[in-house]
Design a protein around this motif. Structure first.
Motif, PDB file in Angstrom:
ATOM      1  N   ASN A   1       0.859  -1.177   0.000  1.00  0.00           N
ATOM      2  CA  ASN A   1       0.000   0.000   0.000  1.00  0.00           C
ATOM      3  C   ASN A   1       0.897   1.228   0.000  1.00  0.00           C
TER       4      ASN A   1
ATOM      5  N   LYS B   1      -2.232  -3.659  -2.818  1.00  0.00           N
ATOM      6  CA  LYS B   1      -2.775  -4.346  -1.645  1.00  0.00           C
ATOM      7  C   LYS B   1      -4.225  -3.946  -1.437  1.00  0.00           C
TER       8      LYS B   1
ATOM      9  N   PRO C   1      -7.834  -3.120   0.255  1.00  0.00           N
ATOM     10  CA  PRO C   1      -8.179  -2.413   1.492  1.00  0.00           C
ATOM     11  C   PRO C   1      -8.699  -3.383   2.545  1.00  0.00           C
ATOM     12  N   PRO C   2      -8.910  -2.929   3.763  1.00  0.00           N
ATOM     13  CA  PRO C   2      -9.449  -3.817   4.798  1.00  0.00           C
ATOM     14  C   PRO C   2     -10.927  -4.102   4.558  1.00  0.00           C
TER      15      PRO C   2
ATOM     16  N   ASP D   1     -16.009  -4.543   9.261  1.00  0.00           N
ATOM     17  CA  ASP D   1     -16.353  -5.439  10.364  1.00  0.00           C
ATOM     18  C   ASP D   1     -17.866  -5.479  10.579  1.00  0.00           C
TER      19      ASP D   1
ATOM     20  N   PRO E   1     -13.292  -0.716   9.886  1.00  0.00           N
ATOM     21  CA  PRO E   1     -12.234  -1.389  10.659  1.00  0.00           C
ATOM     22  C   PRO E   1     -11.255  -0.384  11.259  1.00  0.00           C
TER      23      PRO E   1
ATOM     24  N   ALA F   1      -7.934  -0.833  11.472  1.00  0.00           N
ATOM     25  CA  ALA F   1      -6.655  -0.828  10.762  1.00  0.00           C
ATOM     26  C   ALA F   1      -6.824  -0.353   9.319  1.00  0.00           C
ATOM     27  N   ASN F   2      -5.970   0.583   8.911  1.00  0.00           N
ATOM     28  CA  ASN F   2      -5.880   1.019   7.514  1.00  0.00           C
ATOM     29  C   ASN F   2      -7.202   1.535   6.967  1.00  0.00           C
TER      30      ASN F   2
ATOM     31  N   ASP G   1      -7.581   3.755   3.770  1.00  0.00           N
ATOM     32  CA  ASP G   1      -7.417   3.171   2.442  1.00  0.00           C
ATOM     33  C   ASP G   1      -8.758   2.899   1.761  1.00  0.00           C
TER      34      ASP G   1
ATOM     35  N   ASP H   1     -10.432   0.384  -2.725  1.00  0.00           N
ATOM     36  CA  ASP H   1      -9.534   1.448  -2.294  1.00  0.00           C
ATOM     37  C   ASP H   1      -9.372   2.495  -3.388  1.00  0.00           C
TER      38      ASP H   1
END
Length: 338
Positions: free
Chosen positions: A154, A194, A196-197, A200, A218, A220-221, A224, A322
């Motif tokens: 990323n 990469k 994206p996340p 959740d 989420p 994390a990240n 993105d 992303d």
């Protein structure tokens, strides 16, 4: 439709400065210039009209196509010009990688592009010329990355170099590196291969002629994330389409090679519908005919699908995208009934 990422804009200067200045000098005060970056558009080479277009050429799908197929031209083309002649008719090599000015690191960190070698750099003083570099060679430049899958990163940095041995003693002493994107747009930093996340706590409920999908961003990240798109199939296996364009890139859209996306299941316990154990093939292929909803905001936490038939079971998937068009997705483990 311009995708903006303030985080990318803030970071761009540090990436460009890492390898943007020439190392050494050319004879006669000549300066090697890199005026423009081109991409292929049909039969023509064109400058990327906007940052979104350039980012779409620097993602995983484009890299994979660059590695495995010649069906689409995913190369990057760099225009070169020399301010004045060196009067020495010097040849030049083209390389990709990092620290290519270091003899020891060059062997492990860099890839030579022999087909783009320049026989006499002085010709660049009388006319601009372009060098063509495969995206895969830019991203997988290290020796231990050759013939391996595209490096996933990323905001990955990659560089193209023009190297000259000015005193012709078999020890190059002039190096001109530039970042993969030439710094053309402040919100384009290198490549992004990469995904994206995944959101959740994905859930969905049926409403009057509609389905509402909700999720949590989420931790994390999260920066993105650019957008979310939904895929729908009715109980007869037919596509439910909202006529919206895909915001993602796949190898199928880039070079015509189908490489299904691995969609994970999101558990749904709503007491309705029937169990879905495997994502339908059109969902795995991200077939745009099945696109039924779009939420073009990376901070959104819901997406509403309209125009559905009440009491009809729908199989649903959600894809996060992303800023470079890389997708990641999930399918709901039960059908949803409006």
């Amino acid at each position: 439709m311009i995708r903006c990422s303030f985080l990318l804009a803030v970071l761009v200067s540090s990436v460009i400065d890492a390898h943007a200045e020439d190392i050494g000098t050319l004879p006669n005060g000549a300066v090697l210039e890199w005026p423009r970056l081109f991409i292929r558009d049909g039969e023509d080479l064109v400058e990327p009209p906007d940052s979104e277009t350039l980012r779409s050429r620097l993602n995983l799908a484009s890299c994979v196509c660059s590695q495995v197929s010649d069906a689409a031209d995913t190369n990057l083309y760099y225009e070169l010009h020399l301010s004045t002649t060196t009067n020495m008719n010097l040849p030049a090599e083209v390389m990709t990688g990092t620290s290519c000015d270091d003899d020891i690191q060059q062997a492990t960190n860099c890839t030579k592009i022999p087909d783009e070698a320049i026989g006499d750099i002085d010709v660049l003083a009388t006319r601009e010329d372009t060098i063509s570099v495969k995206l895969y060679d830019l991203i997988n430049a290290r020796a231990d990355q050759r013939d391996q899958p595209c490096v996933e990163a990323n905001g990955g940095s990659a560089f193209v170099w023009v190297v000259v041995d000015t005193d012709q003693n078999s020890d190059p002493d002039f190096f001109s590196p530039r970042p993969i994107d030439l710094g053309v747009f402040t919100d384009v930093i290198g490549f992004d291969t990469k995904a994206p996340p995944l959101p959740d706590n994905i859930s969905a409920t049926g409403g009057e002629g509609s389905i509402e999908i909700t999720w949590d961003i989420p931790d994390a990240n999260a920066t993105d994330l650019y957008a979310f798109q939904a895929f729908c199939m009715d109980a007869n296996g037919e596509a439910v389409s909202a006529g919206e364009p895909p915001l993602y890139s796949t190898t199928a859209t880039v070079c015509g090679i189908a490489m299904p996306l691995d969609l994970v299941a999101s558990p749904i316990d709503n007491g309705e519908g029937t169990e879905v154990t495997v994502a339908p093939t059109p969902f795995q292929n991200l077939d745009p005919a099945f696109l039924c909803g779009t939420q073009e905001s990376g901070t959104a936490t819901s997406l509403r699908i309209e125009g559905l038939e009440n009491n009809m079971e729908y199989t649903v998937a959600l894809v996060a995208v992303d800023f470079y068009g890389n997708p990641i997705g999930t399918f709901l483990s039960r059908t949803i009934v409006p």
